[in-house]
Design a protein around this motif. Structure first.
Motif, short mmCIF file in Angstrom:
data_model
loop_
_atom_site.label_atom_id
_atom_site.label_comp_id
_atom_site.label_asym_id
_atom_site.label_seq_id
_atom_site.Cartn_x
_atom_site.Cartn_y
_atom_site.Cartn_z
N ARG A 145 -6.02 10.33 7.99
CA ARG A 145 -4.87 9.50 7.60
C ARG A 145 -4.64 8.42 8.66
NH1 ARG A 145 -2.93 13.98 10.08
NH2 ARG A 145 -1.22 13.69 11.57
N VAL A 146 -4.03 7.33 8.19
CA VAL A 146 -3.59 6.24 9.06
C VAL A 146 -2.07 6.26 9.08
CG1 VAL A 146 -3.55 3.76 9.44
CG2 VAL A 146 -5.62 4.84 8.54
N GLU A 147 -1.50 6.47 10.26
CA GLU A 147 -0.04 6.52 10.38
C GLU A 147 0.56 5.13 10.60
OE1 GLU A 147 0.60 9.18 13.59
OE2 GLU A 147 -0.05 10.96 12.46
N ARG A 148 -0.17 4.26 11.28
CA ARG A 148 0.34 2.90 11.51
C ARG A 148 -0.82 1.97 11.79
NH1 ARG A 148 4.49 2.17 16.31
NH2 ARG A 148 2.62 1.65 17.49
N PHE A 149 -0.68 0.75 11.28
CA PHE A 149 -1.70 -0.29 11.46
C PHE A 149 -0.98 -1.56 11.87
CE2 PHE A 149 -5.07 -3.07 9.17
CZ PHE A 149 -5.65 -3.37 10.38
N ASP A 150 -1.28 -2.08 13.05
CA ASP A 150 -0.53 -3.22 13.58
C ASP A 150 -1.50 -4.23 14.18
OD1 ASP A 150 1.62 -4.77 14.16
OD2 ASP A 150 2.45 -3.49 15.72
N VAL A 151 -0.98 -5.45 14.37
CA VAL A 151 -1.76 -6.52 14.98
C VAL A 151 -0.87 -7.34 15.90
CG1 VAL A 151 -1.29 -8.15 13.09
CG2 VAL A 151 -3.31 -8.47 14.52
N VAL A 167 -4.54 0.91 15.59
CA VAL A 167 -4.39 1.89 14.52
C VAL A 167 -4.01 3.22 15.13
CG1 VAL A 167 -5.61 3.22 12.76
CG2 VAL A 167 -5.94 0.76 12.88
N PHE A 168 -3.01 3.87 14.55
CA PHE A 168 -2.62 5.22 14.93
C PHE A 168 -2.91 6.13 13.75
CE2 PHE A 168 -0.07 2.38 17.50
CZ PHE A 168 -0.11 2.94 18.75
N GLY A 194 -5.93 9.77 18.89
CA GLY A 194 -5.23 9.26 17.72
C GLY A 194 -4.83 7.80 17.80
N GLU A 195 -5.17 7.09 18.88
CA GLU A 195 -4.84 5.66 19.03
C GLU A 195 -6.14 4.87 19.20
OE1 GLU A 195 -2.48 2.55 21.99
OE2 GLU A 195 -2.19 4.71 22.21
N TYR A 196 -6.32 3.90 18.32
CA TYR A 196 -7.53 3.08 18.30
C TYR A 196 -7.13 1.62 18.53
CZ TYR A 196 -9.16 7.34 16.03
OH TYR A 196 -9.44 8.65 15.73
N ASP A 197 -7.85 0.93 19.40
CA ASP A 197 -7.41 -0.41 19.79
C ASP A 197 -8.63 -1.25 20.15
OD1 ASP A 197 -4.87 -2.07 20.86
OD2 ASP A 197 -6.55 -2.35 22.23
N ILE A 218 -10.29 4.59 8.29
CA ILE A 218 -10.49 5.67 9.26
C ILE A 218 -11.37 6.72 8.61
CG2 ILE A 218 -8.32 6.80 8.59
CD1 ILE A 218 -8.09 7.69 11.55
N ARG A 219 -12.44 7.13 9.31
CA ARG A 219 -13.42 8.07 8.77
C ARG A 219 -13.53 9.28 9.69
NH1 ARG A 219 -16.61 5.39 4.90
NH2 ARG A 219 -16.37 3.10 4.93
N ALA A 220 -13.57 10.46 9.07
CA ALA A 220 -13.73 11.70 9.82
C ALA A 220 -14.31 12.76 8.90
CB ALA A 220 -12.40 12.17 10.41
N ASP A 221 -15.37 13.43 9.36
CA ASP A 221 -15.99 14.53 8.62
C ASP A 221 -16.38 14.13 7.20
OD1 ASP A 221 -15.66 16.24 10.82
OD2 ASP A 221 -13.59 16.67 10.22
N GLY A 222 -16.88 12.91 7.05
CA GLY A 222 -17.34 12.47 5.75
C GLY A 222 -16.26 12.00 4.80
N ARG A 223 -15.01 12.00 5.21
CA ARG A 223 -13.93 11.53 4.37
C ARG A 223 -13.27 10.33 5.04
NH1 ARG A 223 -10.49 16.15 1.64
NH2 ARG A 223 -10.78 14.70 -0.09
N TYR A 224 -12.53 9.58 4.27
CA TYR A 224 -11.93 8.38 4.84
C TYR A 224 -10.61 8.05 4.14
CZ TYR A 224 -13.74 5.91 0.74
OH TYR A 224 -14.01 5.49 -0.53
#
Length: 359
Positions: A145-151, A167-168, A194-197, A218-224
């Motif tokens: 899941r994506v909790e927040r997407f900012d720029v 992305v959180f 959990g924080e991507y930048d 966001i991708r993890a374990d074959g799911r997105y």
């Protein structure tokens, strides 16, 4: 002395052949200490529903241009060489053979070689789609899941400016961002759990606007999971609504304004008055039959002069306006007794023969 001569010759050969003779750190030192190590910015696969023989796996890799990119798939009988279709964008397709033993959890390694240096990246997503049959996938993992997407927007979206995306969401995943108007995708590393930048630098070939659609996956374990950025890229700006095309059937443009002079016809009074005056003048010339002829000629000339005087007295100006309609391209000519107050090039509307300016 002979050994010193040999050293001089060897050094001259190294200078002549440059980096081809020097390797590794020596080559970098020879080129002024500049670092030419390749970089892999992105690596993804077009997921499939089954891993059966004959199925094609399409891979894309984004990184340093001018390199040699290869893939190694665990369980595959051969490696895959990628083709550079655009500067820094490599693509290739692997067709599963009957002797391949590729599984959903098979690792995929990408190598990008530039000179004597190699960059390596591991594919962090599964080869199978999330909705693949259970017999192919086995136990399904939990949905990321994506909790927040900012720029952090930029005041200018011209080449060279930077956009910082954050992305959180689910920790331990892989996050990729796609911007409408920019080629390919780029990846956000996980700077904290959990924080991507990451920062994206706008390229010369990009056509990014403030309202460009931006998606994060966001991708993890074959799911997105995918989300869309809900704010403009231009800092302090708003996403402008597209202007609606206006349809106006009576809108036109003035093509010409002509001034027409209209002369009135001489009436009986003007003609008769002129004949009388001309006859009187003619009777004063000569004698006998000559006087009679002069009187007749004076009367005719006076009649014509009287008619011209009357016509000039009745001369007036009228105005002719030629308009071309915007929708159909047809033209129309409108006539007015007085100056309509428009000029060539004015945008107008025509309603029952009346011109009004189009605001």
């Amino acid at each position: 002395m002979l050994f010193r001569t040999f050293l001089h010759a060897a050094f001259a050969a190294m200078l002549a052949f440059g980096p081809a003779v020097l390797g590794g750190a020596q080559a970098q030192a020879y080129q002024g200490g500049r670092n030419y190590a390749p970089v892999i910015n992105g690596f993804n696969v077009e997921e499939v529903r089954r891993l059966n023989p004959g199925v094609e796996l399409h891979f894309d890799l984004y990184g340093s241009p001018g390199g040699v990119a290869t893939l190694r798939i665990d369980g595959a009988t051969r490696n895959l060489n990628l083709t550079e279709v655009e500067p820094g964008q490599y693509t290739g397709t692997y067709t599963i053979g009957t002797h391949d033993r590729i599984r959903p959890e098979s690792g995929v390694t990408a190598n990008l070689r530039l000179g004597n240096q190699v960059a390596t990246s591991l594919l962090s997503e599964s080869l199978l789609q999330p909705n693949a049959p259970r017999s192919q996938r086995g136990q399904l993992a939990s949905q990321p899941r994506v909790e927040r997407f900012d720029v952090q927007g930029s005041p200018d979206l011209s080449p060279g400016n930077e956009l910082r995306f954050t992305v959180f969401g689910t920790p331990g995943a892989r996050v990729e961002v796609a911007i409408a108007g920019a080629r390919g995708v780029f990846f956000l590393p996980e700077v904290r759990p959990g924080e991507y930048d990451a920062i994206y630098t706008i390229r010369n070939t990009d056509r990014i606007t403030s309202g460009s659609r931006v998606t994060a996956t966001i991708r993890a374990d074959g799911r997105y999971a995918t989300t869309v950025l809900g704010r403009p890229l231009l800092s302090g700006g708003r996403v402008s609504e597209p202007r609606q095309a206006r349809y106006c059937s009576n809108c036109a443009v003035v093509e010409a304004v002509n001034v027409i002079e209209v002369s009135g016809n001489g009436n009986y009074l003007g003609t008769a008055g002129g004949a009388v005056v001309g006859g009187l003048l003619g009777s004063q010339v000569g004698s006998g039959s000559g006087r009679t002829a002069a009187t007749v000629a004076g009367a005719v000339a006076g009649g014509l002069a009287g008619r011209n005087i009357q016509r000039n007295m009745n001369k007036e100006q009228r105005f002719e306006v030629v308009v071309r309609y915007s929708t159909s391209g047809a033209t129309q000519t409108l006539q007015y007794d007085n100056d309509p107050g428009v000029r060539q090039g004015d945008r107008v509307r025509v309603s029952n023969g009346v011109l009004t300016r189009d605001q």
